[in-house]
Design a protein around this motif. Structure first.
Motif, mmCIF file in Angstrom:
data_model
loop_
_atom_site.group_PDB
_atom_site.id
_atom_site.type_symbol
_atom_site.label_atom_id
_atom_site.label_comp_id
_atom_site.label_asym_id
_atom_site.label_seq_id
_atom_site.Cartn_x
_atom_site.Cartn_y
_atom_site.Cartn_z
ATOM 1 N N ARG A 300 15.581 -1.847 5.501
ATOM 2 C CA ARG A 300 16.311 -3.056 5.113
ATOM 3 C C ARG A 300 17.555 -2.690 4.289
ATOM 4 O O ARG A 300 18.617 -3.300 4.460
ATOM 5 N N ALA A 301 17.420 -1.712 3.398
ATOM 6 C CA ALA A 301 18.590 -1.272 2.635
ATOM 7 C C ALA A 301 19.655 -0.700 3.569
ATOM 8 O O ALA A 301 20.853 -0.968 3.415
ATOM 9 N N LEU A 302 19.220 0.091 4.569
ATOM 10 C CA LEU A 302 20.163 0.647 5.542
ATOM 11 C C LEU A 302 20.888 -0.463 6.287
ATOM 12 O O LEU A 302 22.116 -0.390 6.497
ATOM 13 N N LEU A 331 20.504 7.777 11.691
ATOM 14 C CA LEU A 331 19.402 7.651 10.737
ATOM 15 C C LEU A 331 18.439 6.545 11.161
ATOM 16 O O LEU A 331 17.213 6.693 11.035
ATOM 17 N N TYR A 332 18.986 5.434 11.679
ATOM 18 C CA TYR A 332 18.120 4.360 12.184
ATOM 19 C C TYR A 332 17.194 4.870 13.281
ATOM 20 O O TYR A 332 15.996 4.565 13.288
ATOM 21 N N GLY A 333 17.749 5.631 14.226
ATOM 22 C CA GLY A 333 16.914 6.142 15.311
ATOM 23 C C GLY A 333 15.769 7.007 14.810
ATOM 24 O O GLY A 333 14.637 6.899 15.277
ATOM 25 N N ILE A 334 16.064 7.846 13.818
ATOM 26 C CA ILE A 334 15.018 8.716 13.259
ATOM 27 C C ILE A 334 13.951 7.893 12.551
ATOM 28 O O ILE A 334 12.743 8.109 12.737
ATOM 29 N N LEU A 335 14.376 6.918 11.730
ATOM 30 C CA LEU A 335 13.411 6.096 10.989
ATOM 31 C C LEU A 335 12.581 5.226 11.932
ATOM 32 O O LEU A 335 11.373 5.032 11.713
ATOM 33 N N ALA A 336 13.208 4.679 12.983
ATOM 34 C CA ALA A 336 12.454 3.880 13.953
ATOM 35 C C ALA A 336 11.429 4.739 14.674
ATOM 36 O O ALA A 336 10.300 4.293 14.944
#
Length: 680
Positions: A300-302, A331-336
């Protein structure tokens, strides 16, 4: 399969309707044949320049770095600058930089190609500055920072025309981008050029056509179902389409031909928002909730940070904004992927596995694209298309995932509806059972009450006979009447409880005078009636614990406002509290009934002196059928205080019990006053 067919059909339709590049000619049969049988195969996959339909031609590339972006053609073409060029055997990969790069392309032209025209094309189309310097002295400008209407060749993909001359032709290309640089170049003959443009439009038409169909289908689903999952997915697909549309130069060509800065800003803004909506969508799809609290906070912060980053697209820091958005997307792809892996580990279901595969595919394709953007991989036709391929596959798989998720939710809703209907059926059955039980209890109460009344009257008659005054006879008569009274009380409390708890007794709200309520309760206890003008403090004699000498003390605060409630139910509440105090208080003690105004409510309290009650037992006094083990000798059913709590709650009030110093116990309940009452 049907949906896949629709997507392909729509893609083909989009390709057929997609406008060809301005000025492109239809390919002739000779050009098509020459394109398919060209003797000069394209360079290797890692070569920075691909040759198409140029048999016998060879190319040598070298590059010069201009850190200050200050050099002109005369400077780089000077003989003493030759040593500053370094050979370019692989692709040009440069990280974030504001430098300019001069490409020197030396072409060994065979006589057969002399005096012919070839077209030098550069990808990606969103490079800031591209200038083609040809031997005839012309300068052809292209690139995202140059107005599209001023291009020499108005194609969305930057293109320069080169006149080939045997035996040698030298071309300079100046490149500059406010970010990472990984260009891919192709040199195409004039005969093959229309076919190359048409093939490019066909591929992009399929891509954008499929994306448009997915967008429309999910937009309709969102408008129909109003699901936030569909809403976030629609926004994600829309922003992805805008990014791809801009990256291929179509936004500058068709929407902002005279405002290149605005086209670049739209692409940067769309990339930032695409990342943010991808995060919001994945949070819902992967159900990253309280179980993944840390991961949820990070995502959410991202999302909010990258949303704010979009505002920088309209500032001089647009290059930094674009580069930051790319990092956030990676970074989104890695976190997802991490979130889907955690779900797979915890759930170990087919759905969780499918989502994990989706994000693995997403990472695999976009890692190539991001590797090119970061200068880690060479730009080739395959790597240059990895974004479109990965996006198309990812969006299609996500569409399937949404379909599966919505079907799962529909099955869950259907299951819950069945449970609700089953619960409603149970409620109806319970109501019927309660109604039958009330009728039975009413009948039994009448049938039992009549014999008990006969027994009580008979005992009273026996007490009038000679010899009834004897202690032994009198004691027997008293035990019989006590037992009759106990049975009668048990029957009345059971009937009251069943009627109230089964909604058989409807609450009839009316305005009640507090003195009248107290008077009715006192009269029901067999005490003296209250005077017409009730004083603020009154003491009435009352038997306590079955013995005379006790008293009921009534304390009323002055100017008490009337309350609203069911007068009969409130009489039951006060009667049960007084009866409870009479049974358990010390013989000869005083029971105090006080009524006062407290925080917009009327507070009724009953205080008596007797055996001390600990905190644990105080919490259980209002439970159904609960009776104190230490006072099992006192008659009762364990329903009186339970009824008190239930009736008070029906009136929106609260009830409490607490121990006071001096072996005293206080039972109290509060009734809320009507709006505006007691303001004085």
């Amino acid at each position: 399969m049907a949906r896949a067919g629709i997507l392909l059909l729509a893609g083909a339709l989009g390709a057929s309707l997609w406008p060809d590049a301005v000025g492109a000619q239809e390919p002739s049969a000779a050009s098509l044949a020459s394109l398919s049988s060209a003797s000069s195969a394209p360079s290797s996959a890692s070569s920075p320049l691909s040759l198409v339909d140029l048999p016998g031609l060879s190319a040598t590339l070298s590059v010069l770095t201009d850190p200050g972006a200050e050099l002109e053609l005369a400077d780089v073409a000077a003989p003493d600058r030759g040593a500053d060029f370094r050979p370019l055997m692989q692709g040009l990969n440069e990280s974030f930089s504001r430098a300019a790069y001069w490409l020197r392309i030396d072409l060994a032209v065979p006589p057969a190609l002399s005096d012919s025209t070839a077209y030098l094309r550069v990808m990606p189309a969103d490079l800031d500055e591209i200038a083609f310097y040809t031997p005839d002295g012309r300068v052809q400008h292209a690139g995202a920072a140059h107005p599209f209407v001023e291009r020499a060749l108005p194609y969305p993909r930057p293109t320069g025309a080169i006149e080939l001359a045997a035996p040698h032709t030298r071309v300079y290309v100046r490149l500059r981008v406010n970010g990472p640089l990984a260009p891919y170049l192709s040199l195409v003959s004039a005969a093959a050029f229309p076919q190359a443009v048409q093939q490019e439009n066909l591929v992009l038409g399929l891509f954008f056509g499929a994306m448009l169909i997915v967008l429309v289908m999910n937009l309709m689903n969102w408008l129909w179902l109003r699901s936030k999952l569909y809403r976030d997915y629609v926004a994600f697909v829309l922003m992805s389409g805008v990014v791809s549309f801009s990256a291929h130069g179509y936004a500058a060509a068709y929407f902002f031909p005279s405002a290149p800065g605005l086209a670049a800003a739209v692409e940067t803004l769309a990339l930032s928002w695409m990342t943010a909506f991808a995060v919001f969508f994945s949070l819902r799809l992967l159900k990253i909730d309280g179980r993944h609290r840390t991961l949820r906070r990070i995502l959410r912060a991202l999302a909010w940070i990258v949303l704010a980053n979009g505002a920088l697209a309209f500032t001089p820091w647009i290059g930094e904004s674009f580069f930051f958005a790319i990092h956030c997307f990676a970074l989104y792809g890695i976190l997802a992927l991490v979130g889907s892996a955690r779900n797979l580990w915890r759930e170990r279901s087919v759905g969780a596995l499918f989502l994990f595969v989706i994000y693995v595919v997403f990472i695999s394709f976009h890692a190539v694209s991001l590797g090119v953007a970061f200068g880690l991989l060479s730009a080739t036709p395959l790597t240059a298309s990895s974004w479109e391929i990965g996006t198309a596959v990812h969006l299609f798989l996500l569409h399937l995932a949404i379909v599966f998720e919505m079907r799962s939710q529909q099955r869950s809703v259907a299951s819950k509806e069945l449970q609700v209907r089953a619960a409603q059926s149970e409620v109806e059955s319970e109501k019927q059972y309660r109604a039958e039980l009330n009728r039975f209890l009413g009948m039994m109460g009448h049938e039992l009450g009549t014999p008990l009344a006969v027994i009580d009257i008979t005992v009273q008659s026996l007490e009038l006979l000679p010899g009834a005054e004897l202690p032994e006879v009198s004691d027997r008569h008293a035990r019989i009447r006590k037992a009759v009274k106990r049975l009668d009380q048990l029957i009345r409390e059971s009937l009251q409880r069943e009627r109230i708890e089964s909604d058989g007794w409807k609450v009839k709200v009316q305005t009640i005078s507090v003195p009248d309520l107290i008077d009715a309760v006192v009269a029901a206890q067999g005490l003296d009636s209250l005077p017409v003008a009730l004083p603020e403090r009154l003491r009435l004699p009352m038997r306590i614990a079955g013995r005379p000498g006790g008293a009921l003390e009534v304390e009323l605060a002055p100017d008490l406002p009337p309350c609203r409630g069911d007068v009969h139910l409130l009489q039951v509440v006060l009667g049960n509290l007084i009866e409870n105090a009479r049974k358990y208080a010390d013989p000869g003690s005083t029971v105090t009934l006080a009524v006062a105004l407290c925080r917009k409510a009327l507070r009724f309290s009953l205080t008596s002196q007797g055996e001390e009650i600990d905190d644990e037992e105080l919490m259980r006094l209002f439970e159904k059928y609960y009776r104190r083990e230490t006072r099992s000798d006192v008659a009762g059913s364990g329903l009186g205080l339970h009824l008190v709590r239930h009736i008070v709650h029906l009136h929106g009030g609260s009830v409490s019990a607490r121990s006071l110093p001096g072996r005293r116990t206080c039972f109290a309940f509060e009734l809320p006053l009507p709006q505006g009452a007691g303001d004085d």
